[in-house]
Motif scaffolding. Structure first.
Motif, PDB file in Angstrom:
ATOM      1  N   CYS A   1      43.037  14.132 -10.081  1.00 29.71           N
ATOM      2  CA  CYS A   1      41.913  14.226  -9.138  1.00 29.71           C
ATOM      3  C   CYS A   1      41.732  15.567  -8.453  1.00 29.71           C
ATOM      4  CB  CYS A   1      42.031  13.126  -8.085  1.00 29.71           C
ATOM      5  SG  CYS A   1      43.575  13.128  -7.179  1.00 29.71           S
TER       6      CYS A   1
ATOM      7  N   GLU B   1      40.554  18.911  -8.031  1.00 32.86           N
ATOM      8  CA  GLU B   1      39.676  19.813  -8.771  1.00 32.86           C
ATOM      9  C   GLU B   1      39.019  20.781  -7.794  1.00 32.86           C
ATOM     10  OE1 GLU B   1      36.578  17.896 -11.072  1.00 32.86           O
ATOM     11  OE2 GLU B   1      36.677  19.539 -12.526  1.00 32.86           O
TER      12      GLU B   1
ATOM     13  N   THR C   1      39.552  13.834 -14.516  1.00 34.96           N
ATOM     14  CA  THR C   1      38.755  13.022 -13.599  1.00 34.96           C
ATOM     15  C   THR C   1      37.964  12.004 -14.405  1.00 34.96           C
ATOM     16  OG1 THR C   1      36.911  14.547 -13.809  1.00 34.96           O
ATOM     17  CG2 THR C   1      38.480  14.983 -12.025  1.00 34.96           C
TER      18      THR C   1
ATOM     19  N   THR D   1      35.947   8.680  -4.570  1.00 32.98           N
ATOM     20  CA  THR D   1      36.678   9.788  -5.174  1.00 32.98           C
ATOM     21  C   THR D   1      38.168   9.505  -5.286  1.00 32.98           C
ATOM     22  OG1 THR D   1      36.719  10.705  -2.946  1.00 32.98           O
ATOM     23  CG2 THR D   1      35.066  11.576  -4.440  1.00 32.98           C
TER      24      THR D   1
END
Lengths: 739, 291
Positions: A650, A652, A728, B192
């Motif tokens: 995750c 990034e 991702t 996320t």
């Protein structure tokens, strides 16, 4: 030996838990100014003018530009290409140009917006390809900060007789260190004494000292650097604090006041160093039966706008590129190039996670291609005693690759769970499962002759009331060094930990025992603690004619020594382990004194409707010499694995026009506890003779494995090669190619 | 904090009437502060609009969750924690309780309010698709009086609404039957990460079927796929009167994709958002109970 090997409580734990520990932002100051940095808003170009809006109130504001630098306007590291303040051109976004200081912190951001900087914009070079294509010449003639080549065997001949060639390209992204405490520094220039004092959040006080002297035009004895309690670093406070210390010092020098600079999270994220992105192409020559004849590895890292530590990062990355394997023929060619992005720097693993990702994913892809189980193919090539690494180091008996992988495969039921996943995937409508592993090594300490060059020294003394004090430049930053050093010293002296004190790292008080980086602190400097304690012990025993029975007896003997002979102290100095030779010209030989060996196994579950990944289990097996403190060592591994899960899945950094666009923790996504499973940590111990009580370094090791283990698990789950991280959900969708 | 606080003033009305009076009397547009979970972030980032702020937190008239006639009425200052804890909400409007549970962390849920989520107007607001799916109406109040606006006509564009400068959100009104247990419903948040995440796509679905199995009620609402939270009316119309079968799932998914306009931004990509919006709907339809 009573303390080493036990989970002695954290030496600095109580101060941190009760809030007594003082981080730089907590230091009580009187009569001081706040400092702020005005930064470039373009990635590349010439500075035409710097103006200060006449409509703003500039009274009481200290302004520093490149013209105010009393010494050389250069950050001295490996090259001298980086100015401390940009003078005529900017090489990257967020490059410091002007410094402001004022009593009222509240006014600084507004004032910064009233500094008008005009530029002539040049077309920036923002990625590896543009740099290699020489779209602009940013560094020397070729944009290459450093290139390295390793050769073993005859790669060309092997490719010439290959039945086929298997080639893949692997990519890893930028990563933010994400320490809890942002960068911060306080500087005080005493004009009368001609003396500069700096205190702040840092890993390496002597690096800061060395960097400050030329900028300030001061002799080393006129500069004192002290570490404040430091809330995490992970390499992010290895080289950058020099820059912040210099900025605070320049403002203090000009204003005559103490100056405090604390970055907020956004500034910290956009302006400070990150992990180098890397692209690695691996070609493998195979014979007709599928045996590996040769490996040809080509890695390119993005160093950013200035050289900083990039050559050393590249070095560690290049050395680790061959993995824990004995390939008869292997070539590694690597380079780190310049781009118009903020300089990349040190980050836990220091180049190794990038190339290990490539090699471990490649071994996995090869196994798939050849129809073999991933652990079986690896077994054939894992180093055995007496074999040589890619850089031709004969590892002798210090090799544990095969053992650790076998243990990991057996204890995680790897083969059985692979089949279970495949069975599950045949029947599940909305989920896929997969399992993967990565086998790797990580060298502890500085590379090659680095430790010899560092020439680390450490002092221990004993007070008249019987306390053992350790004087080292190595910093506690959350990793537990104060505790492990205390355990080593206590056992070396036959005393309880309460009798050991750690002297605050301050360059006026402690010798240079080297930087707190490179998994070297416990192993290399811990050994110096043991040796210095040995010297003190010998001196005291010689004076007393006997050893001590207990702490009180020790105190009385120490008091007698102070009375009769004066102060009691012992020194140690780094000596390389015998027989370790490294040739830096051809990159061959003993790259490191010792390696930790590891095999990590990760299992994932992927939702097909969202491509969200759940890490179902994570097992970290490693051989580490000797565990000094199980809770601290497990904490290092767990923390590194979580950081590695973030790297893999995750985290990034989204660069837009040369600057991090997602510069906050809302949008730069690090894992929370809800994103990680229980990390199961398994240690194997085979004492290393030149580490304290047998310990090897482990700080960086856990950063190497999660990336490839997770990407291989995802490959197993989804049936498509995952050769880029972070993987991702958006990237997985690209790979799967469905709308 | 990057904001210069000298540019801000904070006023604390003691009653709703006092607040309405201050709004009516002010020539400049006042910034309304509820729990502060968005505005304090803007202050810290230096992007908050300087000027007069009105702190509504102390106005108890804007609190409470009540059944009034055939509606559930929620005060604008209802927090996510209160939504999660309310038996009434959990029973009658479960999507709202589920959405509240996914917002930020516990501290954020203690301070963040439903009215604030609406007023802030982020297309990623987690409580907004459930409000659309439940046919919520927004009760706006000013010194001039009170009016109700259907929530799907509340926003006029990105972070812009029909609320006048002198109006504040007083309450949210939802028909009691909107979340009837005879209807299938689902809240979907794709964030996320697993917690403390902002939505890449957020959705709420409510679907009812007649005795013959045909769809007689459908609400499909999405966030983060357009400049405002949106109800997909063409999708809803497409499935009304039809039986759920693979063909309908396929054709309705096509309608869905034609009705959303997600973008690439720093949290995700348009492509991924389209993919997730479609699969969320597909999976919901496939898993409607009793199918």
């Amino acid at each position: 030996m009573r303390l080493v090997g036990t989970s002695a409580p954290r030496a600095e734990g109580e101060a941190k838990l009760t809030g007594r520990a003082r981080y730089v932002d907590d230091l009580p100051l009187t009569d001081f100014l706040w400092g702020l940095t005005v930064r470039s808003t373009i990635p590349y170009g010439r500075i035409l003018s710097v103006d200060f809006d006449a409509g703003a109130d500039w009274s009481g504001v200290t302004i520093v530009t490149a013209k105010d630098v009393p010494g050389k306007n250069v950050v001295v590291l490996l090259e001298q290409d980086q100015p401390i303040l940009a003078a005529d051109r900017v090489m990257h976004r967020e490059e410091p140009i002007v410094l402001l200081a004022h009593r009222d912190r509240d006014r600084l951001w507004e004032l910064a917006s009233r500094v008008r900087i005009e530029y002539e914009r040049w077309e920036p070079v923002l990625d590896i390809d543009a740099s290699l294509a020489l779209e602009q010449r940013l560094f020397k003639d070729d944009n290459v900060f450093k290139a390295i080549r390793i050769d073993k065997g005859d790669v060309e001949a092997a490719f010439a007789r290959a039945a086929r060639v298997f080639e893949r390209t692997y990519e890893t992204g930028l990563q933010e260190q994400a320490y809890i405490e942002n960068q911060g520094m306080v500087a005080t220039w005493d004009a009368a004494a001609g003396r500069l004092e700096v205190v702040g959040s840092m890993q390496c006080p002597y690096y800061v000292l060395k960097g400050l002297c030329p900028i300030m035009g001061l002799a080393p004895e006129k500069v004192v650097v002290e570490q404040a309690a430091t809330g995490g670093a992970f390499g992010g406070k290895e080289d950058y604090p020099t820059i912040l210390a210099a900025h605070a010092s320049l403002l203090s020098y000009k204003s005559g006041k103490t100056v405090k600079m604390i970055y907020d999270r956004v500034e910290d994220l956009v302006a400070t160093t990150k992990r180098h992105p890397c692209r690695t192409r691996i070609r493998t020559a195979l014979d007709a039966s599928g045996s590996i004849l040769a490996m040809d590895v080509d890695a390119t890292m993005d160093g950013g706008a200035y050289c900083t530590l990039s050559p050393v990062v590249l070095s560690r990355g290049t050395i680790h590129a061959g993995g824990p394997y004995n390939f008869e023929n292997i070539r590694v060619e690597s380079r780190v190039v310049a781009t118009n992005t903020p300089p990349n720097g040190a980050f836990r693993g220091f180049g190794a996670p990038q190339t290990i990702f490539a090699m471990e994913r490649h071994m996995d892809n090869l196994a798939r291609e050849l129809g073999r189980a991933p652990h079986e193919l690896r077994e054939e090539y894992l180093l055995r005693p007496g074999q040589t690494t890619a850089f031709s180091q004969n590892v002798g008996d210090d090799v544990y690759a095969l053992d650790i992988q076998r243990e990991a495969v057996a204890r995680t039921r790897f083969e059985e769970r692979r089949r279970e996943c495949e069975e599950f995937n045949r029947s599940s409508r909305w989920e896929r499962r997969g399992i993967g592993l990565a086998t790797f090594l990580h060298g502890a300490g500085f590379t090659g002759n680095g430790e010899v060059v560092l020439d680390s020294r450490l002092k221990v003394d004993v007070t008249a009331d019987g306390f053992v004090q350790i004087y080292s430049a190595n910093t506690e930053m959350g990793q537990g060094k104060d505790t492990t050093f205390s355990q080593i010293a206590a056992d070396s002296m036959g005393l309880p930990m309460a009798r050991v004190r750690i002297i605050t790292p301050n360059t006026a008080r402690v010798p240079n025992s080297g930087p707190t980086v490179a998994s070297r602190t416990a192993m290399v400097v811990g050994y110096l603690v043991q040796e210095a304690c040995g010297a003190v012990r010998k001196a005291l025993e010689a004076h007393a004619g006997r050893t001590w029975r207990d702490p009180d007896d020790f105190a009385s003997l120490a008091a007698a020594h102070h009375r009769e002979r004066g102060a009691l102290e012992g020194w140690s100095r780094y000596e390389p382990p015998p027989g370790k030779v490294w040739d830096d010209k051809v990159y061959r030989g003993a790259a490191y004194g010792a390696y930790a060996w590891a095999c990590y196994v990760a299992a994932v579950r992927v939702r097909l409707d969202t491509l969200e990944v759940t890490v179902e289990s994570f097992d970290a097996f490693q051989e580490v010499g000797r565990v000094l403190n199980p809770v601290i060592a497990e904490g290092q591994i767990e923390g590194g694995v979580v950081q590695g899960i973030g790297y893999a899945l995750c985290e990034e950094v989204k660069m837009r026009d040369g600057v991090m666009a997602n510069a906050n923790f809302t949008n730069y996504i690090i894992p929370t506890f809800a994103d990680v499973p229980e990390v199961k940590v398994h240690f194997a111990e085979r004492p290393y003779p030149f580490g304290p009580f047998g310990a090897k370094g482990i700080g960086e090791l856990p950063m190497d494995g999660p990336g490839p283990a997770l990407a291989s698990a995802l490959t197993h789950a989804l049936g498509v090669e995952v050769n880029r991280i972070p993987a991702t959900p958006e990237h997985l969708l690209e790979l799967l190619g469905n709308e | 904090m990057r904001a210069r606080l000298a540019g801000f003033s904070l006023e604390r009305p003691g009653t709703l009437d006092e607040a309405l009076g201050m709004l009516a009397a002010s020539k400049e547009r006042l910034t309304l502060l509820a729990g502060g979970t968005d505005l304090y972030v803007y202050l810290n980032a230096g992007v908050a609009r300087p000027g007069r702020w009105l702190d509504l937190w102390g106005l108890d008239e804007l609190r409470g969750i009540h059944e009034v006639g055939d509606h559930v009425v929620l005060g604008a200052l209802t927090t996510y924690t209160e939504l999660r804890a309310s038996e009434l909400i959990r029973g009658a409007l479960p999507l709202l309780a589920q959405a509240a549970a996914t917002v930020g962390a516990v501290a954020i849920q203690n301070r963040g309010t439903l009215g604030g989520n609406i007023a802030n107007g982020s297309p990623a607001g987690d409580s907004l698709p459930p409000l659309l799916a439940y046919d919520a109406e927004i009760g706006l109040r000013s010194a001039r009086g009170r009016r109700f606006v259907p929530f799907d006509r509340f926003y006029t564009g990105y972070r812009a609404s029909v609320a006048a400068p002198d109006e504040l959100i007083e309450q949210i009104r939802i028909p009691l039957g909107a979340g009837s247990s005879s209807r299938a419903c689902r809240f979907v948040k794709v964030g996320t990460r697993a917690a403390q995440a902002i939505s890449k796509v957020v959705a709420a679905f409510v679907l009812g079927r007649a005795g013959d199995g045909t769809v007689d009620h459908c609400r499909a609402a999405f966030g983060s796929v357009a400049p405002t939270p949106v109800r997909l009316r063409r999708l809803e119309q497409h499935v009304i009167g039809k039986r759920i079968d693979p063909a309908l799932i396929r054709t309705s998914s096509d309608v869905l994709l034609s009705e959303i306009a997600p973008i690439d931004d720093i949290r995700s990509t348009a492509r991924y958002r389209r993919f997730v919006a479609r699969t969320a709907w597909q999976r919901f339809m496939e898993e409607v109970p009793g199918l």
